[in-house]
Design a protein around this motif. Sequence first.
Motif, PDB file in Angstrom:
ATOM      1  N   UNK A   8       3.165  13.892   0.622  1.00  0.00           N
ATOM      2  CA  UNK A   8       2.862  14.127  -0.793  1.00  0.00           C
ATOM      3  C   UNK A   8       3.935  13.504  -1.677  1.00  0.00           C
ATOM      4  N   UNK A   9       5.200  13.594  -1.256  1.00  0.00           N
ATOM      5  CA  UNK A   9       6.288  12.990  -2.032  1.00  0.00           C
ATOM      6  C   UNK A   9       6.166  11.466  -2.034  1.00  0.00           C
ATOM      7  N   UNK A  10       5.802  10.879  -0.889  1.00  0.00           N
ATOM      8  CA  UNK A  10       5.615   9.426  -0.818  1.00  0.00           C
ATOM      9  C   UNK A  10       4.440   9.013  -1.696  1.00  0.00           C
ATOM     10  N   UNK A  11       3.363   9.796  -1.667  1.00  0.00           N
ATOM     11  CA  UNK A  11       2.221   9.510  -2.551  1.00  0.00           C
ATOM     12  C   UNK A  11       2.666   9.476  -4.003  1.00  0.00           C
ATOM     13  N   UNK A  14       0.263   0.211   6.567  1.00  0.00           N
ATOM     14  CA  UNK A  14      -1.169   0.048   6.910  1.00  0.00           C
ATOM     15  C   UNK A  14      -2.039   0.505   5.743  1.00  0.00           C
ATOM     16  N   UNK A  15      -1.641   1.604   5.131  1.00  0.00           N
ATOM     17  CA  UNK A  15      -2.422   2.130   4.010  1.00  0.00           C
ATOM     18  C   UNK A  15      -2.398   1.173   2.819  1.00  0.00           C
ATOM     19  N   UNK A  16      -1.230   0.571   2.586  1.00  0.00           N
ATOM     20  CA  UNK A  16      -1.082  -0.368   1.480  1.00  0.00           C
ATOM     21  C   UNK A  16      -1.599  -1.763   1.837  1.00  0.00           C
ATOM     22  N   UNK A  17      -1.833  -1.969   3.144  1.00  0.00           N
ATOM     23  CA  UNK A  17      -2.283  -3.267   3.644  1.00  0.00           C
ATOM     24  C   UNK A  17      -1.282  -4.364   3.319  1.00  0.00           C
ATOM     25  N   UNK A  67       2.663   6.175  -6.052  1.00  0.00           N
ATOM     26  CA  UNK A  67       1.453   6.189  -6.870  1.00  0.00           C
ATOM     27  C   UNK A  67       0.201   5.879  -6.079  1.00  0.00           C
ATOM     28  N   UNK A  68       0.148   6.382  -4.851  1.00  0.00           N
ATOM     29  CA  UNK A  68      -1.010   6.153  -3.985  1.00  0.00           C
ATOM     30  C   UNK A  68      -1.512   7.486  -3.458  1.00  0.00           C
ATOM     31  N   UNK A  74       5.131  -7.122  -0.190  1.00  0.00           N
ATOM     32  CA  UNK A  74       4.316  -7.338  -1.374  1.00  0.00           C
ATOM     33  C   UNK A  74       3.029  -6.560  -1.188  1.00  0.00           C
ATOM     34  N   UNK A  75       2.645  -5.816  -2.200  1.00  0.00           N
ATOM     35  CA  UNK A  75       1.403  -5.054  -2.105  1.00  0.00           C
ATOM     36  C   UNK A  75       0.656  -5.137  -3.417  1.00  0.00           C
ATOM     37  N   UNK A  76      -0.654  -4.968  -3.314  1.00  0.00           N
ATOM     38  CA  UNK A  76      -1.475  -4.942  -4.512  1.00  0.00           C
ATOM     39  C   UNK A  76      -1.542  -3.510  -5.008  1.00  0.00           C
ATOM     40  N   UNK A  77      -1.418  -3.322  -6.275  1.00  0.00           N
ATOM     41  CA  UNK A  77      -1.496  -1.984  -6.834  1.00  0.00           C
ATOM     42  C   UNK A  77      -2.046  -2.039  -8.237  1.00  0.00           C
ATOM     43  N   UNK A  78      -3.056  -1.250  -8.485  1.00  0.00           N
ATOM     44  CA  UNK A  78      -3.652  -1.140  -9.820  1.00  0.00           C
ATOM     45  C   UNK A  78      -3.995  -2.505 -10.395  1.00  0.00           C
ATOM     46  N   UNK A  79      -4.503  -3.388  -9.527  1.00  0.00           N
ATOM     47  CA  UNK A  79      -4.979  -4.674 -10.014  1.00  0.00           C
ATOM     48  C   UNK A  79      -3.906  -5.712 -10.229  1.00  0.00           C
ATOM     49  N   UNK A  80      -2.654  -5.412  -9.914  1.00  0.00           N
ATOM     50  CA  UNK A  80      -1.594  -6.388 -10.098  1.00  0.00           C
ATOM     51  C   UNK A  80      -0.754  -6.456  -8.840  1.00  0.00           C
ATOM     52  N   UNK A  81      -0.006  -7.544  -8.697  1.00  0.00           N
ATOM     53  CA  UNK A  81       0.905  -7.684  -7.556  1.00  0.00           C
ATOM     54  C   UNK A  81       2.201  -6.958  -7.875  1.00  0.00           C
ATOM     55  N   UNK A  82       2.663  -6.153  -6.928  1.00  0.00           N
ATOM     56  CA  UNK A  82       3.938  -5.473  -7.071  1.00  0.00           C
ATOM     57  C   UNK A  82       4.785  -5.838  -5.869  1.00  0.00           C
TER      58      UNK A  82
END
Length: 104
Positions: A68-71, A100-103, A75-76, A15-23
């Motif tokens: 770059x492809x993973x980004x 780690x980047x997505x925490x 969408x990060x 579970x990660x936070x993205x753009x203000x919502x839980x994804x």
Amino acid sequence: MEAAAHADREKGTQVSAGAGSQEIRDVTAEVTGTLARMVGREPDSLPPSTRLVQDLDFDSTSVLELLMAVEAELGIEFDPDTFGPGSFETVESVVAYVRRHLKV
């Protein structure tokens, strides 16, 4: 819905936070899928221990293309200052870096 989310977490979905919502994200599947598309293989043929340089003939440019492809896929954006020795030796180390980047 909560039961499905719990079941996903039990299967390794993160579970990660993205753009203000839980994804809900399965980081391993997304990274492995992106890598599989790059090298023209099935994701199941790329276990976590797969070495990017020795097993897939990656060089530093290939690693940057993967990042770059993973980004784009997730969408990060990664900060190049966070790239360290050993961060991208295996599929597992790339997944760990992304987590780690997505925490997550």
